[in-house]
Design an enzyme around this catalytic site. Sequence first.
Site, short mmCIF file in Angstrom:
data_model
loop_
_atom_site.label_atom_id
_atom_site.label_comp_id
_atom_site.label_asym_id
_atom_site.label_seq_id
_atom_site.Cartn_x
_atom_site.Cartn_y
_atom_site.Cartn_z
N CYS A 78 -41.12 20.83 -43.78
CA CYS A 78 -40.49 21.11 -45.08
C CYS A 78 -39.65 19.95 -45.60
O CYS A 78 -40.02 19.32 -46.59
CB CYS A 78 -39.65 22.38 -44.97
SG CYS A 78 -40.67 23.83 -44.67
N1 LIG Z 1 -42.98 26.51 -41.45
C1 LIG Z 1 -41.98 26.79 -42.25
O1 LIG Z 1 -40.84 26.94 -41.82
C2 LIG Z 1 -42.20 26.98 -43.75
C3 LIG Z 1 -41.18 27.58 -44.50
C4 LIG Z 1 -41.38 27.78 -45.86
C5 LIG Z 1 -42.56 27.34 -46.46
N2 LIG Z 1 -43.53 26.72 -45.71
C6 LIG Z 1 -44.74 26.31 -46.42
O2 LIG Z 1 -45.78 27.26 -46.14
C7 LIG Z 1 -47.04 26.61 -46.06
C8 LIG Z 1 -47.68 26.87 -44.71
O3 LIG Z 1 -46.87 26.31 -43.69
P1 LIG Z 1 -47.00 26.72 -42.16
O4 LIG Z 1 -45.81 26.15 -41.48
O5 LIG Z 1 -47.28 28.16 -42.02
O6 LIG Z 1 -48.32 25.90 -41.75
P2 LIG Z 1 -49.16 26.05 -40.39
O7 LIG Z 1 -49.84 24.74 -40.19
O8 LIG Z 1 -48.32 26.63 -39.32
O9 LIG Z 1 -50.25 27.16 -40.76
C9 LIG Z 1 -51.22 26.99 -41.75
C10 LIG Z 1 -52.53 27.59 -41.27
O10 LIG Z 1 -53.46 27.54 -42.35
C11 LIG Z 1 -54.75 27.32 -41.80
N3 LIG Z 1 -55.64 26.85 -42.86
C12 LIG Z 1 -55.73 25.62 -43.42
N4 LIG Z 1 -56.66 25.60 -44.39
C13 LIG Z 1 -57.18 26.86 -44.46
C14 LIG Z 1 -58.16 27.47 -45.26
N5 LIG Z 1 -58.80 26.81 -46.22
N6 LIG Z 1 -58.46 28.77 -45.04
C15 LIG Z 1 -57.84 29.46 -44.07
N7 LIG Z 1 -56.88 28.92 -43.27
C16 LIG Z 1 -56.54 27.64 -43.47
C17 LIG Z 1 -54.50 26.32 -40.69
O11 LIG Z 1 -55.53 26.33 -39.74
C18 LIG Z 1 -53.16 26.85 -40.11
O12 LIG Z 1 -53.38 27.77 -39.04
C19 LIG Z 1 -46.77 25.14 -46.35
O13 LIG Z 1 -46.93 24.90 -47.72
C20 LIG Z 1 -45.31 24.98 -45.99
O14 LIG Z 1 -44.70 23.92 -46.69
C21 LIG Z 1 -43.38 26.55 -44.36
#
Ligand SMILES: NC(=O)c1ccc[n+]([C@@H]2O[C@H](COP(=O)([O-])OP(=O)(O)OC[C@H]3O[C@@H](n4cnc5c(N)ncnc54)[C@H](O)[C@@H]3O)[C@@H](O)[C@H]2O)c1
Length: 420
Positions: free
Chosen positions: A262
């Site tokens: 983030c």
């Molecule tokens: N981790 C945090 O603390 C947090 C907090 C707030 C917002 N976010 C935002 O949320 C979003 C996701 O972050 P995250 O930490 O969960 O990521 P992550 O990498 O943990 O999980 C994302 C998942 O999406 C899957 N994926 C990718 N492309 C795909 C597709 N086309 N179809 C299906 N699955 C697909 C990946 O394999 C992965 O398992 C990002 O935009 C991030 O900035 C994250």
Amino acid sequence: MSAEKLVVIGQGYVGLPLAMRAVEAGLDVVGLDVDSDRVKRLASGESFVEDIPADRLGRALGTGRYRPSTEYADAEGFDVCVITVPTPLRDGTPDLSYVEQAGIGIGPHVRPGCAVVLESTTYPGTTEELLRPLLESASGLRSPGDFHLGYSPERIDPGNPTWRLENTPKVVSGVDPAALARVDEFYRRIVARTVPVTSTRVAELTKLIENTFRQVNIALINELTMLSHHLGIDVWQAIEAAETKPFGFMPFRPGPGVGGHCLPIDPCYLSWQVKRRLGRQFRFIELANDVNHEMPEHVTHRIMAGLNRTGRAVSGARLLLLGLAYKKNTGDMRDSPAVEVARQLCDLGAEVRAAEPYAEPHHVPGGVLVVQLSEAEVAAADAVIVVTDHDVFDYDMVTRCARYVFDTRNRCSGPMVERL
Ligand SMILES: NC(=O)c1ccc[n+]([C@@H]2O[C@H](COP(=O)([O-])OP(=O)(O)OC[C@H]3O[C@@H](n4cnc5c(N)ncnc54)[C@H](O)[C@@H]3O)[C@@H](O)[C@H]2O)c1
């Protein structure tokens, strides 16, 4: 009447907790992910997200209403779809290819009356300018009109036992009042409080304000920390004193730098857009990024200087890092400043060991040996460096047994301890 069908695209740090919460709220949930290994592990009850213990995942699977899948065909007939895929940077430019792929994958399953909500962090305009056309062309339907489209930023804070998905207010938006009402109705089943805003752009900007605010304030306190060190002033005490002011001040703590998915990334989405649309620089973000990037090197230099005072060179020294994750009580090492500090110390010829109870082995930098935190390890180290302040570490033992501690998190005190 059958339960409402939710599809969550992406089963990571954001998507998996949402899927679990939705199952608990009575929904029928398909957890879609392109990572077949991740899907297999989830289906067998193995969670890789610390905030979701295996027994909670097991209970969700046991209801028969949680189905992890790699197949977009399993989305057929959905009522609500939430997209939680990564939005990284590639060479400083937003990479929205995962959002595009998710839109292309789910588009053919969009039907009249359903709702699609983007949760991935991104620049203002993404929902309407990028996602909407993909969904419309794949489905032949329109939004507003045929289906609902919205944006709701995620505020999940991994490892935070107090503020969880369900009790953190959730900002919700839609492309028109009907979409907002539908998105709001959905999230009110999931969280205790929603905060409706009037456009998807406002909701997208809200998330970027929150993370830019943190990035800038952390940078401010990090720069003050480096300067205070040179001035010979204890910045930690000054922060503690400042935070006794009951109004107009919010404390931020120094640290070895920022990491994760983030803070180093989200503000850059905003500065990229400002540059592209207005041809201007978002100066606060540029400066904050510079300062926070500098921190691992500052930490390395301070360790070198500390060892030097005890008559040791960093080359050949045995160093024990406490923590490799970017954030306490998690194993998330993505862009972790701790990993950068470890790399720099290895490059300088140190023998680097790390106690990281949540280690993901494939993220441990080459040359670093992961060990259990023990009196023997601490006593054998020329320096112990507190980089990630996991609560499971025994800081009293560390202070008692170490010859020299460099503490970037203010967890230890004593004559052998030097704080950032
Ligand atoms: N981790 C945090 O603390 C947090 C907090 C707030 C917002 N976010 C935002 O949320 C979003 C996701 O972050 P995250 O930490 O969960 O990521 P992550 O990498 O943990 O999980 C994302 C998942 O999406 C899957 N994926 C990718 N492309 C795909 C597709 N086309 N179809 C299906 N699955 C697909 C990946 O394999 C992965 O398992 C990002 O935009 C991030 O900035 C994250």
